[in-house]
Design an enzyme around this catalytic site. Sequence first.
Site, short mmCIF file in Angstrom:
data_model
loop_
_atom_site.label_atom_id
_atom_site.label_comp_id
_atom_site.label_asym_id
_atom_site.label_seq_id
_atom_site.Cartn_x
_atom_site.Cartn_y
_atom_site.Cartn_z
N THR A 287 1.35 10.41 4.89
CA THR A 287 1.66 9.07 4.43
C THR A 287 0.47 8.47 3.68
OG1 THR A 287 2.56 6.93 5.11
CG2 THR A 287 1.13 8.00 6.69
N LYS A 291 -0.40 11.28 -0.18
CA LYS A 291 0.73 12.09 -0.65
C LYS A 291 0.40 12.89 -1.92
CE LYS A 291 4.15 9.33 1.60
NZ LYS A 291 5.28 8.44 1.58
N ALA A 354 3.24 2.63 -8.69
CA ALA A 354 3.24 3.96 -9.32
C ALA A 354 2.47 4.94 -8.45
CB ALA A 354 2.62 3.87 -10.72
P1 NAP Z 1 0.00 5.09 -2.51
O1 NAP Z 1 0.24 6.41 -3.10
O2 NAP Z 1 -1.33 4.79 -1.92
O3 NAP Z 1 0.29 4.01 -3.66
C1 NAP Z 1 0.09 2.67 -3.43
C2 NAP Z 1 0.72 1.85 -4.54
O4 NAP Z 1 0.62 0.48 -4.14
C3 NAP Z 1 0.02 1.96 -5.88
O5 NAP Z 1 0.96 1.78 -6.91
C4 NAP Z 1 -0.96 0.78 -5.82
O6 NAP Z 1 -1.33 0.28 -7.10
C5 NAP Z 1 -0.08 -0.25 -5.16
N1 NAP Z 1 -0.78 -1.34 -4.49
C6 NAP Z 1 -1.51 -1.27 -3.34
N2 NAP Z 1 -1.95 -2.50 -3.01
C7 NAP Z 1 -1.50 -3.34 -3.95
C8 NAP Z 1 -1.63 -4.74 -4.16
N3 NAP Z 1 -2.32 -5.50 -3.32
N4 NAP Z 1 -1.01 -5.30 -5.24
C9 NAP Z 1 -0.30 -4.52 -6.07
N5 NAP Z 1 -0.15 -3.19 -5.96
C10 NAP Z 1 -0.74 -2.62 -4.90
O7 NAP Z 1 1.05 4.73 -1.36
P2 NAP Z 1 2.55 5.27 -1.25
O8 NAP Z 1 2.56 6.55 -0.52
O9 NAP Z 1 3.16 5.21 -2.61
O10 NAP Z 1 3.22 4.20 -0.27
C11 NAP Z 1 3.47 2.89 -0.73
C12 NAP Z 1 4.30 2.12 0.30
O11 NAP Z 1 5.58 2.69 0.45
C13 NAP Z 1 3.69 2.07 1.69
O12 NAP Z 1 3.82 0.76 2.19
C14 NAP Z 1 4.55 3.01 2.48
O13 NAP Z 1 4.64 2.66 3.85
C15 NAP Z 1 5.89 2.82 1.83
N6 NAP Z 1 6.73 4.00 2.02
C16 NAP Z 1 7.86 3.85 2.75
C17 NAP Z 1 8.66 4.95 2.94
C18 NAP Z 1 9.91 4.82 3.73
O14 NAP Z 1 10.44 5.82 4.21
N7 NAP Z 1 10.41 3.63 3.88
C19 NAP Z 1 8.35 6.20 2.39
C20 NAP Z 1 7.19 6.28 1.63
C21 NAP Z 1 6.38 5.18 1.45
P3 NAP Z 1 -2.61 0.88 -7.88
O15 NAP Z 1 -2.16 2.14 -8.53
O16 NAP Z 1 -2.99 -0.19 -8.82
O17 NAP Z 1 -3.68 1.11 -6.83
#
Ligand code: NAP
Length: 502
Positions: A287, A291, A354
Amino acid sequence: MTAKTLGRNLEILEKYRKYADMAELRVDYLDPDERLLIRRFPELAGMPVILTIRRDSDGGLFVGGEGARISLMARGLAYAEADRRRNFAYLDIEEDLNVSSLEEAARTFGTRIIRSYHNIKGTDADLPVKIRSMRRSGDEIVKVAVMANSTRDVLELLCAGKECEGYEKVLVSMGHFGIYSRILSEQFGSLFSYCSALSESDAPPAAPGQIEIRELANLYRFRNITRATKIYGVTGYPLKATSSPSFFNTVFELEGSNAVYVPFPADSITDLIEISKELNVEGISVTVPYKEAIIPFLDFESDEVRVIGACNTLTSTPQGWLGTNTDARGFSDSLLTFLSKSNFKRQRVTVIGAGGAARSVVFELHRLGAKVLILNRTIHKARRLAAPYKFAWGGLDEQGIEKMEKYRDIIIQTTSAGMEGINPDNLSDDPVAMYNFCGREEVMDLVYKPKVTAFLKRASNAGCNILNGFDMLIRQARYQYTQFTGKEFPEHFLSRVQFGES
Ligand code: NAP
């Protein structure tokens, strides 16, 4: 046992008796008058008791000086009885405390010595040397509890345990990083694991990272864990709010599998992979934020991982680590069911974010026929994600928000902005606060903790249908179960499986 009185400790012991095999009386937590009455505690407890009086320099509460501490230990051992059940079963003596008369007294009446070392600041170098040098005679148990400030620290402890196979010992990585050293104590080479009754407000955990006793016994089925137990887990950072252990452990219990699923908080994915190999971990859910970072560690990968560029499922195979992605199907199953649709044709969709999750979402939206706009705080990542699909892109700025007007049949929030534990100081984060919902958008947030993010709340107030990420989480976990075990998910258990949504 960390209550202030012996009576209260006995009450707590009674309440949790069925989960405990022995008790540690932390005399340093007792009120000063109570400390004088400890001698009868083992008899009243009715189970083996460890006598421990921890100094403040080792993370305890005792500040009275070594003389007073030794006298208290002697008081605990005094008038030893021939019936050993009435004596303390163990005496915890720090490695730098040299009082041979105390040790002699303990040995004479069958009280075993736990020779302990605590480092509340960090993990020492050369732990194997330390462990070997601590034990003064063959009947002592060595206890080493060191603070893990990183995943590397936990790895050091695990390897030290392996090097000192054959020694009776307890090895603990204290703090959040080391939480699994307390669950997989068998694998760490420990004789037993310390936990606490922390749901009792007057019984604080005696050390950072201690797990609540019922959680250890019921959720992780601690007593069933042996070297033959299959180990699975979830990794991420900071990994404070994961519900996956609740889901997988319940399924394993219901189906009678000798398997456990633990949290692996990790500040380094390289070190976590090493730990996984040392522990023979069978499968790992990946997570935030790993990823994408996990991909170089894969020995082979599914087509989806190759195209999406994000992997949330790592499975150990004879050929090495296989990387798959169950977020993609979990997402589309969930949203299509919510919309009562079979595809996204003619839907104009905005995806916010993204990162790894967005990659899976965009892949599925493309596969199922949507027209998509991707907006991200770091704009070049939005452009990079959109390019292969020829989708529109923009930043989380005025221009980006304007573009949303043309992509608002469905709006999907994929950032971690509103996620509990990520932004503890700003839970109300809404990455598109400038966007005004018209009320006809279908709105999904991948975040599921909290259930309603600031973003979803605003959408709901405007009249939109809203869906959080909980259903997606369950759906992707079911696919993950199949990936890990090679079996179909036992759907008949679903209603009994807790995912700890709140
Ligand atoms: P990740 O790869 O770390 O990506 C994080 C994303 O969030 C990037 O686009 C980042 O933007 C953006 N971001 C972080 N803080 C921000 C803020 N304060 N304002 C605006 N944008 C922000 O994380 P991920 O794996 O994609 O996961 C993202 C979310 O999805 C998590 O909360 C996770 O729990 C959730 N999720 C849920 C499921 C489910 O089954 N429901 C599955 C997967 C993920 P930058 O590129 O600018 O840093």
